[in-house]
Write a protein that holds these residues in place. Structure first.
Motif, short mmCIF file in Angstrom:
data_model
loop_
_atom_site.label_atom_id
_atom_site.label_comp_id
_atom_site.label_asym_id
_atom_site.label_seq_id
_atom_site.Cartn_x
_atom_site.Cartn_y
_atom_site.Cartn_z
N GLU A 97 36.48 30.62 22.14
CA GLU A 97 36.15 31.32 21.34
C GLU A 97 34.69 32.25 21.68
O GLU A 97 34.31 33.13 21.34
CB GLU A 97 34.95 30.54 20.21
N SER A 98 34.63 32.10 23.08
CA SER A 98 33.36 32.76 23.53
C SER A 98 33.65 33.08 24.98
O SER A 98 33.78 32.27 25.87
CB SER A 98 32.10 32.20 23.57
N SER A 99 34.19 34.20 25.55
CA SER A 99 34.39 34.83 26.94
C SER A 99 33.00 34.43 27.66
O SER A 99 32.93 34.24 28.70
CB SER A 99 35.04 36.11 26.88
N SER A 137 39.91 41.91 28.50
CA SER A 137 38.61 42.15 27.67
C SER A 137 37.13 42.14 28.22
O SER A 137 36.30 42.78 27.81
CB SER A 137 38.63 41.20 26.17
N SER A 138 37.17 41.74 29.62
CA SER A 138 36.24 41.32 30.19
C SER A 138 36.39 41.42 32.01
O SER A 138 36.81 40.67 32.29
CB SER A 138 35.35 40.14 29.90
N ASP A 139 35.91 42.66 32.16
CA ASP A 139 35.81 42.93 33.77
C ASP A 139 35.10 41.74 34.34
O ASP A 139 35.53 41.26 35.51
CB ASP A 139 35.24 43.99 33.96
N ARG A 140 34.11 41.31 33.94
CA ARG A 140 33.23 40.41 34.54
C ARG A 140 34.11 39.04 34.67
O ARG A 140 34.16 38.25 35.78
CB ARG A 140 31.95 39.74 33.69
N ALA A 141 34.67 38.39 33.34
CA ALA A 141 35.48 37.45 33.52
C ALA A 141 36.74 37.52 34.52
O ALA A 141 36.91 36.64 35.33
CB ALA A 141 35.92 37.18 32.05
N ALA A 142 37.11 38.76 34.50
CA ALA A 142 38.41 39.06 35.22
C ALA A 142 37.98 38.96 36.69
O ALA A 142 38.71 38.05 37.56
CB ALA A 142 39.02 40.33 35.17
#
Length: 285
Positions: A97-99, A137-142
């Motif tokens: 629910e929360s990246s 959806s998220s460069d940071r997460a990637a």
């Protein structure tokens, strides 16, 4: 009284008295009060206070949103135990629910050199079928997932999660990837990103041999702590042993720097200082 006549601000001592009196109530009476307080804090944008009150009230689902907004502030001021407690409490309700909360788990794993924990986070995302979606959806997460995969020598997986990422954080992750992929042409050193992937930049700088930028980098918060071990080794390599010893003592005392990173640093520091007994002790540890 404030300009609005129905608002009165109490003296701090009177406030403390009221709070202590309230805390004498039964826990069952306090829970709805804490929840109400948490919701008031959230509406006012006091995300950290809102998170703590809602967690204390057992209102886990309502705590996810303020925790999502506050977690990186908590991490960046190096309150990692608090961040870890939040994430543990919210584990049941925050999956998928929360990246931001997933990303926070990855940051903690990297800062603490706990690649097993980092892989568990990424594998859980993959089992839910959300890996590609999160990476896109998220460069940071990637970037953080790629850093974890690189540390675990899963280079193909790192390449896949970085495939659709762009921007400064992805550049830092690709710079790290170059260390492990012998076929890759070494790229220019990227500028530090405005994010927590810089925990990996200092490591990559050292092993790329770019000691000047490593020592000159103006890191802040958790990125400063992550850089300490590699800056110690860079100072050793330049023969600046007194400075290296002082920085090592800072890293050992802050109780945040990853144990594995420090374990890598200590033997080389003592060897450079020609203290072989201390080096042997460090290796045994």
């Amino acid at each position: 009284w404030d300009e609005e006549p129905e608002v009165m601000r109490c003296h701090p001592r009177f406030r403390d008295y009221l709070f202590r009196t309230l805390m004498r109530r039964e826990q069952s009476d306090l829970m709805p009060i804490r929840r109400a307080a948490g919701l008031v804090y959230a509406r006012a944008g006091y995300w950290e206070q809102a998170t703590q009150e809602l967690l204390d009230a057992g209102a886990l689902e309502e705590a996810v949103e303020p925790a999502r907004r506050a977690i990186f502030t908590v991490i960046d001021r190096l309150d990692l135990p608090l961040a870890r407690r939040w994430l543990e409490q919210l584990e049941v309700v925050s999956r998928g629910e929360s990246s931001e909360l997933t990303t926070a788990k990855l940051v903690l794993a990297l800062v603490e050199d706990d690649y097993r924990a980092g892989l568990q986070v990424v594998d859980a995302v993959a089992r839910r079928g959300e890996l590609r979606e999160l990476a896109m959806s998220s460069d940071r997460a990637a970037a953080l997932m790629a850093a974890v995969y690189c540390g675990a020598l899963k280079l193909e997986e790192a390449r896949i999660v970085l495939a659709g990422a762009s921007g400064p954080e992805a550049l830092v992750a690709r710079y790290l990837y170059d260390l492990y992929d012998g076929s890759a042409e070494q790229q220019e050193r990227p500028e530090p990103a405005d994010g927590l992937i810089n925990t990996a930049l200092s490591y990559a700088d050292y092993f790329h041999g770019r000691l000047g930028p490593l020592l000159d980098a103006a890191y802040v918060g958790v990125n400063t702590v992550a850089a300490l071990p590699w800056q110690v080794l860079a100072l050793c390599a330049q023969g600046r042993l007194p400075e290296a010893r002082e920085l090592y003592d800072d890293a050992a005392a802050n109780r945040v720097t990853g144990a594995i990173s420090l374990a890598c640093v200590a033997p080389e520091l003592w060897i450079e200082a020609e203290d072989l007994e201390a080096a042997r002790t460090a290796l045994v540890r």
